[in-house]
Design a protein around this motif. Structure first.
Motif, short mmCIF file in Angstrom:
data_model
loop_
_atom_site.label_atom_id
_atom_site.label_comp_id
_atom_site.label_asym_id
_atom_site.label_seq_id
_atom_site.Cartn_x
_atom_site.Cartn_y
_atom_site.Cartn_z
N GLY A 1 0.84 -1.18 0.00
CA GLY A 1 0.00 0.00 0.00
C GLY A 1 0.87 1.23 0.00
O GLY A 1 2.05 1.17 0.37
N PRO A 2 0.35 2.35 -0.41
CA PRO A 2 1.14 3.58 -0.49
C PRO A 2 1.50 4.11 0.89
O PRO A 2 0.91 3.68 1.90
N PRO A 3 2.47 5.02 0.96
CA PRO A 3 2.75 5.66 2.25
C PRO A 3 1.47 6.33 2.75
O PRO A 3 0.68 6.85 1.96
N GLU B 1 4.71 18.40 -0.89
CA GLU B 1 5.63 18.16 -2.01
C GLU B 1 6.40 16.85 -1.82
O GLU B 1 6.54 16.05 -2.74
N THR B 2 6.89 16.63 -0.59
CA THR B 2 7.65 15.42 -0.30
C THR B 2 6.75 14.18 -0.37
O THR B 2 7.17 13.14 -0.89
N GLU C 1 5.14 9.02 -5.94
CA GLU C 1 5.65 8.73 -7.28
C GLU C 1 6.63 7.56 -7.23
O GLU C 1 6.62 6.68 -8.10
N VAL C 2 7.47 7.53 -6.20
CA VAL C 2 8.41 6.42 -6.02
C VAL C 2 7.63 5.12 -5.80
O VAL C 2 7.96 4.07 -6.36
N PRO D 1 4.19 -2.00 -9.05
CA PRO D 1 4.25 -3.10 -10.02
C PRO D 1 4.22 -4.50 -9.40
O PRO D 1 3.86 -5.46 -10.09
N ILE D 2 4.59 -4.63 -8.12
CA ILE D 2 4.54 -5.97 -7.52
C ILE D 2 3.10 -6.46 -7.39
O ILE D 2 2.86 -7.66 -7.32
#
Length: 219
Positions: free
Chosen positions: A7-9, A167-168, A174-175, A182-183
């Motif tokens: 999952g995303p941050p 912004e961070t 994006e990272v 993709p996993i």
């Protein structure tokens, strides 16, 4: 059960991992804990990781994979584990597949915590930390202090961490989209992905996850 949590941050992976691991009676294995344990214990892998980190470089996949392999070989992980933060990319996912195949076992599920991007930004960018004690955490929307900028617990100044700015956060997202997301497709091809919404109260998300994992195991 053998589970990978993705999952995303800002999706609440760490919080959910702790609850799920307890409910399923399996160890919660996080990349951060692996690094800290190996470094504090002065293992060869820990020394290698420390050298890269001190040089401001990313720890190579092979070091992370070796740490994970050692941890999963411990007795408490014999009947299952919950991986949090590993695998982080497709290369690590392939290595994990090969590792488990060599042990004659396989993953039961890949639990994908889904959160809209704007909600991720709102969750992280709204965090405020106490300068006196970093365990005192507030949120401008979800857990606002009684007095703006002041810790309810000790009266210390509340501040926004540099890596919590909008912004961070968007850079981190994006990272995630480029390297880790993709996993999900990698594991979807194996029929392992279970996607749930990570919106709502912590207990609601945990209940949702347990129900989804139960159905996955039955299926």
């Amino acid at each position: 059960m053998r589970i990978v949590l993705v999952g995303p941050p800002g999706a609440g992976k760490g919080t959910q991992a702790a609850f799920l691991a307890k409910n399923l009676s399996i160890p919660h294995i996080s990349t951060g804990d692996l690094f800290r344990a190996n470094i504090s214990q002065g293992t060869d892998l820990g020394k290698q990781a420390r050298a890269f980190m001190d040089a401001g470089r990313l720890v190579p996949d092979e070091v992370t994979i070796a740490m994970a392999k050692d941890r999963m070989a411990q007795s408490d992980a014999e009947n299952g584990f919950l991986l949090d933060g590993f695998p982080r990319n497709v290369g690590q996912a392939v290595a994990l597949d090969e590792m488990l195949l060599g042990e004659g076992v396989k993953l039961d599920a890949v639990l994908d915590l889904e959160v809209p991007e704007d909600e991720v930004v709102k969750r992280i960018a709204g965090r405020r930390i106490c300068r006196n004690d970093s365990s005192h955490v507030f949120h401008v929307t979800y857990n606002a202090p009684k007095t703006e900028g002041v810790c309810d617990v000790c009266g210390g100044e509340l501040y926004q961490r540099d890596d919590d700015t909008e912004e961070t956060v968007r850079t981190r997202l994006e990272v995630y989209h480029t390297q880790t997301e993709p996993i999900i497709d990698h594991y979807r091809c194996q029929g392992l992905v279970v996607t749930i919404s990570a919106l709502g109260k912590v207990t609601e998300v945990t209940d949702r996850a347990m129900e989804a994992l139960k159905k996955s195991d039955e299926g």
